[in-house]
Design an enzyme around this catalytic site. Structure first.
Site, PDB file in Angstrom:
ATOM      1  N   GLU A 166      52.126 -16.432  54.039  1.00 21.58           N
ATOM      2  CA  GLU A 166      51.262 -16.720  52.891  1.00 21.58           C
ATOM      3  C   GLU A 166      50.599 -15.457  52.360  1.00 21.58           C
ATOM      4  OE1 GLU A 166      47.356 -19.577  52.068  1.00 21.58           O
ATOM      5  OE2 GLU A 166      47.757 -18.791  54.071  1.00 21.58           O
ATOM      6  N   TRP A 202      48.486 -23.802  40.967  1.00 20.28           N
ATOM      7  CA  TRP A 202      48.828 -22.438  40.561  1.00 20.28           C
ATOM      8  C   TRP A 202      49.920 -21.840  41.428  1.00 20.28           C
ATOM      9  CZ3 TRP A 202      46.407 -17.159  41.480  1.00 20.28           C
ATOM     10  CH2 TRP A 202      45.898 -17.006  42.778  1.00 20.28           C
ATOM     11  N   ASP A 203      50.003 -22.254  42.694  1.00 16.15           N
ATOM     12  CA  ASP A 203      51.125 -21.828  43.541  1.00 16.15           C
ATOM     13  C   ASP A 203      52.455 -22.121  42.853  1.00 16.15           C
ATOM     14  OD1 ASP A 203      50.229 -21.803  46.908  1.00 16.15           O
ATOM     15  OD2 ASP A 203      48.813 -22.442  45.368  1.00 16.15           O
ATOM     16  N   ASP A 212      40.177 -18.793  47.591  1.00 14.54           N
ATOM     17  CA  ASP A 212      39.265 -19.361  48.566  1.00 14.54           C
ATOM     18  C   ASP A 212      39.580 -18.772  49.963  1.00 14.54           C
ATOM     19  OD1 ASP A 212      41.705 -20.734  48.189  1.00 14.54           O
ATOM     20  OD2 ASP A 212      40.890 -22.610  48.983  1.00 14.54           O
TER      21      ASP A 212
END
Length: 506
Positions: free
Chosen positions: A465, A128-129, A281
């Protein structure tokens, strides 16, 4: 679907005794380091040597590993920022993050074309990144690399029957949010050729079958098998890893959590892995108790964002079959898409909270944690105008902070909770608000995020990130590892939000 013989390795299976000892004795502070190592010789020989040595004497694990394995190297993401604005930095960073097809004997799954990794400890492609990264690559003019990425994901599905979490052997038991259809839509738009979809119908069909496997077994509301659930008259989806064992890349962390349990939890590791499949997560949205990681119950949750993405897959398959002239299949998938849209509006919308909520599998009741997953029905244009209006109100009052949109209103130690913000969700909210005409609010959120990210870049010379959107002077933390920098989707969404704001100003 033809299954390919794995050419990669998984140390947890191939040298289990050594793997457990290295991870449990914490030879490396990051469990992923050894999971990604490459053996210098045949693994059977390494295992034989280790067992013999272990039986005879105490083993110096560090020396043994260094003698028999090559450890993965992290590429330097720190470029000189002297006289370099953030946009120039991103242009140069794409080259640093790009990997060429290679063959080695690590856990990497081979990809046929170049690809872009997120950065830091994430040395492989992530599913998905990559969609968000591709948005930035397109903005930077790297259209060929966008096509390469699409081909790589198609290759994974055709060879392994799944687009895994990442191109590692140990990720093959799970996927990630299904963005392949959106990747195809992006590439078709860039190539100005919608018929491009026709070349990937098999991949979309296979992905849909992967998510809907076992649907025929479900007869009663609340029934579930693998990733599909029946709720009332609707077939919906959840996250569900195929394995129920510690993650090789986080072995130490999973075993430590198991030790802390007061009672046996049968599906502990599956629920942890399933949260990884979600990409979130971790977040308290998966917990029964927001402050207790061990209460994780991911497989009990029917996520609203996942089901919006499944609608995108169904609608894209319907469009592809229309282009192919197969009206029967087009009608079939359009029916699936319309039925899921009905479920989004009727099941997932909580009229008391005026919010799109995740659901509990057993009874379709609403989960308590409010998160930015509620923006997905706006992003996919599945909400009614009335629903979008109240979502926008709550986004402004409860989620907008000086540094952007906060991921959830829940305060926990997890990185996908308050006070952190993440690039992909900034984009999801931005596009969702604009889809329904909330231009000013979309602008406010985008401007807050851009200011936050560029200010931290000015201070550190890095793009991260995740970010603290509440206290922008603070570095974001939480989770199992330190905040990574690089960073693929942050670079991309910075470019796309800047483009969007310029568009709004015209």
């Amino acid at each position: 679907m033809k299954q390919q013989t794995l050419k990669s390795i998984c140390l947890s299976k191939d040298v289990p005794e050594l793997f457990v000892d290295v991870q449990t004795q914490r030879v490396f502070p990051d469990s992923k380091m050894f999971a990604d190592a490459s053996p210098k010789m045949d693994l059977c020989s390494i295992r034989e040597k280790y067992l013999k040595l272990k039986n005879e004497q105490d083993v110096d694990l560090v020396a043994f590993v260094e003698r028999h394995f090559d450890l993965p190297l992290d590429h330097d993401m720190q470029l000189s920022t002297e006289k370099m604005d953030v946009w120039t930095y991103i242009d140069q960073l794409w080259l640093t993050l790009t990997r060429r097809p290679d063959f080695d004997n690590s856990s990497l799954l081979h990809l046929p074309r170049p690809y872009v990794v997120p950065g830091g400890r994430f040395r492989e492609i992530y599913y998905w990144d990559s969609y968000f990264t591709m948005l930035g690559l397109a903005k930077s003019g790297h259209v060929d690399l966008v096509e390469d990425m699409v081909e790589n994901f198609a290759s994974l599905m055709r060879n392994y029957g799944v687009i895994p979490n990442g191109n590692r052997e140990y990720y093959l038991s799970r996927t990630q949010p299904p963005y392949f259809a959106l990747m195809l839509q992006l590439l078709a738009k860039l190539r100005k050729n919608e018929r491009l979809l026709l070349g990937y119908i098999d991949v979309m069909e296979a992905e849909y079958a992967y998510w809907m496997k076992g649907q025929e077994r479900l007869t009663h509301s609340g029934d579930a098998h693998s990733r599909v659930v029946k709720l009332k008259t609707f077939f919906l989806n959840r996250y569900h890893d195929d394995l129920n064992e510690p993650r090789p890349e986080s072995f130490f962390e999973d075993k430590q959590l198991e030790k802390q349990l007061k009672a046996n939890k049968v599906n502990l590791f599956r629920d942890i892995r399933s949260a990884c499949e979600s990409g979130w997560d971790f977040s308290s949205r998966w917990f029964a108790d927001k402050q207790d990681f061990s209460s994780i119950e991911t497989t009990r949750v029917i996520p609203v964002d996942l089901n919006c993405l499944m609608h995108e897959l169904e609608a894209t398959l319907a469009r592809a079959y229309t282009l192919a002239g197969n009206d029967d299949q087009a009608t079939r998938y359009q029916g699936f898409a319309e039925h899921r849209k009905q479920a989004i509006q009727e099941l997932f919308f909580n009229p008391e909270q005026n919010w799109f909520c995740d659901l509990n599998r057993e009874d379709a009741s609403f989960r308590p944690t409010k998160t930015l997953a509620a923006a997905y029905p706006l992003y996919s244009e599945l909400a009614t105008a009335e629903q979008a209006a109240v979502i926008a109100e709550h986004l402004q009052s409860d989620f907008l902070y000086p540094g952007g949109w906060v991921t959830s209103t829940a305060r926990s130690d997890q990185q996908w909770d308050f006070p952190n913000g993440w690039a992909p969700l900034q984009w999801t909210v931005y596009r969702g608000l604009r889809n329904y005409g909330f231009e000013d609010l979309a602008r406010k959120g985008a401007e807050a995020w851009l200011k936050n990210v560029t200010a931290l870049y000015s201070r550190t010379g890095r793009l991260y990130e995740k970010y603290d959107v509440v206290n922008t002077e603070r570095f974001a933390d939480g989770g199992e590892y330190q905040n990574q920098y690089g960073f693929g989707w942050t670079n991309a969404i910075l470019l796309k939000l800047e483009e969007g704001l310029n568009e709004q100003s015209q």
